[in-house]
Design a protein around this motif. Structure first.
Motif, short mmCIF file in Angstrom:
data_model
loop_
_atom_site.label_atom_id
_atom_site.label_comp_id
_atom_site.label_asym_id
_atom_site.label_seq_id
_atom_site.Cartn_x
_atom_site.Cartn_y
_atom_site.Cartn_z
N SER A 289 0.79 -1.27 0.05
CA SER A 289 0.02 0.03 -0.07
C SER A 289 0.99 1.14 -0.16
N GLY A 290 0.14 2.26 -0.01
CA GLY A 290 0.98 3.45 0.00
C GLY A 290 1.55 4.05 -1.25
N ILE A 291 1.12 3.60 -2.33
CA ILE A 291 1.77 3.87 -3.80
C ILE A 291 1.33 5.08 -4.04
N SER A 292 2.10 6.10 -4.31
CA SER A 292 1.84 7.16 -5.12
C SER A 292 0.41 7.90 -4.35
N GLY A 293 0.25 7.81 -3.05
CA GLY A 293 -0.53 8.33 -2.26
C GLY A 293 -1.81 7.37 -2.21
N THR A 294 -1.94 6.45 -2.67
CA THR A 294 -3.32 5.41 -2.74
C THR A 294 -3.30 4.86 -1.37
N TYR A 295 -4.60 4.48 -1.43
CA TYR A 295 -4.97 3.77 -0.03
C TYR A 295 -5.23 2.28 0.07
N LYS A 296 -5.50 1.99 -1.27
CA LYS A 296 -5.93 0.50 -1.50
C LYS A 296 -4.83 -0.35 -1.12
N TYR A 297 -4.99 -1.58 -0.83
CA TYR A 297 -3.62 -2.59 -0.54
C TYR A 297 -4.04 -3.48 -1.64
N ILE A 298 -2.86 -3.79 -2.28
CA ILE A 298 -2.80 -4.99 -3.45
C ILE A 298 -2.22 -6.02 -2.96
N PHE A 299 -2.96 -7.10 -3.12
CA PHE A 299 -2.69 -8.46 -2.39
C PHE A 299 -1.89 -9.34 -3.39
#
Lengths: 114, 112
Positions: A94-104
């Motif tokens: 998470s935390g990619i470019s200010g995003t909030y979603k989790y990538i699993f």
């Protein structure tokens, strides 16, 4: 594209032996990294996370994970496996470019043999 | 301290119907995210709510909609159900600012 890879569908380890569950990621910037565990018919339980600082992170139930920026990896480890550790393990970013979603990742089934 | 709760636990619907799933966040959390976990897959992000607004959305069609209430609880609505919507739907709560997401036990939706 941002992604998380768990290269092993299943890991088998004998009780008492050390275990490693692998995770690599492909993202831009400095991501936050997580490990979760899922037992049958249950939700995900948080184990540990890396945000910044020491590359070795300690979490719940004796688990730890090692962050390696050059190899873009975040492997989960435990010095001595228990039969009760048998479950499905997910790595997330998470935390990619200010995003909030989790990538699993797709998950790794850990089987600890008595 | 109650964790994240979801209802119902299981749900069976037929194609074309509509469904509403509910989530109550962990105490002290104000942000709710929804994920879909198909069999044998990792969870896929649907959307996230904060201050009753959708803050971010994943690659899901408009048939998937949500709502957050003033007490921070949330609903996920799915219209015109398809067989492919059969999955475990997970709710996660966190504090604003990207705090760790804590997951509920999920709602198992079966579409026949």
């Amino acid at each position: 594209a941002q992604s998380v890879a768990q290269p092993e569908d299943q890991v088998n380890v004998a009780e008492g032996n050390p275990l490693t569950v692998k995770c690599t990621y492909s993202v831009s910037g400095n991501p936050y990294l997580f490990w979760y565990v899922q037992y049958p018919n249950r939700g995900l339980q948080f184990l540990l996370k890396y945000i910044t600082g020491d590359n070795l992170v300690k979490g719940s139930y004796g688990f730890e994970a090692e962050f390696n920026k050059s190899q873009t990896s975040f492997h989960l480890k435990k010095p001595s496996a228990l039969v009760s550790d048998s479950a499905l393990y997910f790595c997330a970013v998470s935390g990619i470019s200010g995003t909030y979603k989790y990538i699993f990742g797709t998950g790794t089934r850990l089987k600890v043999l008595a | 301290d109650a964790g994240v709760t979801q209802s119902p636990t299981h749900l069976i619907k037929t194609r074309g119907q509509q469904v509403t799933l509910r989530c109550s966040p962990k105490s002290g959390h104000d942000t709710v995210s929804w994920y879909q976990q198909a069999l044998g897959q990792g969870p896929q992000f649907i959307f996230q709510y904060y201050e009753e607004e959708e803050r971010q959305r994943g690659n899901f069609p408009d048939r998937f909609s949500g709502h957050q209430f003033p007490n921070y609880s949330s609903e996920l609505n799915v219209n015109a159900l398809l067989l492919g919507d059969s999955a475990l739907y997970l709710c996660a709560s966190s504090r604003l600012g990207g705090g760790t997401q804590y997951f509920g036990p999920g709602t198992r939706l079966t579409v026949l």
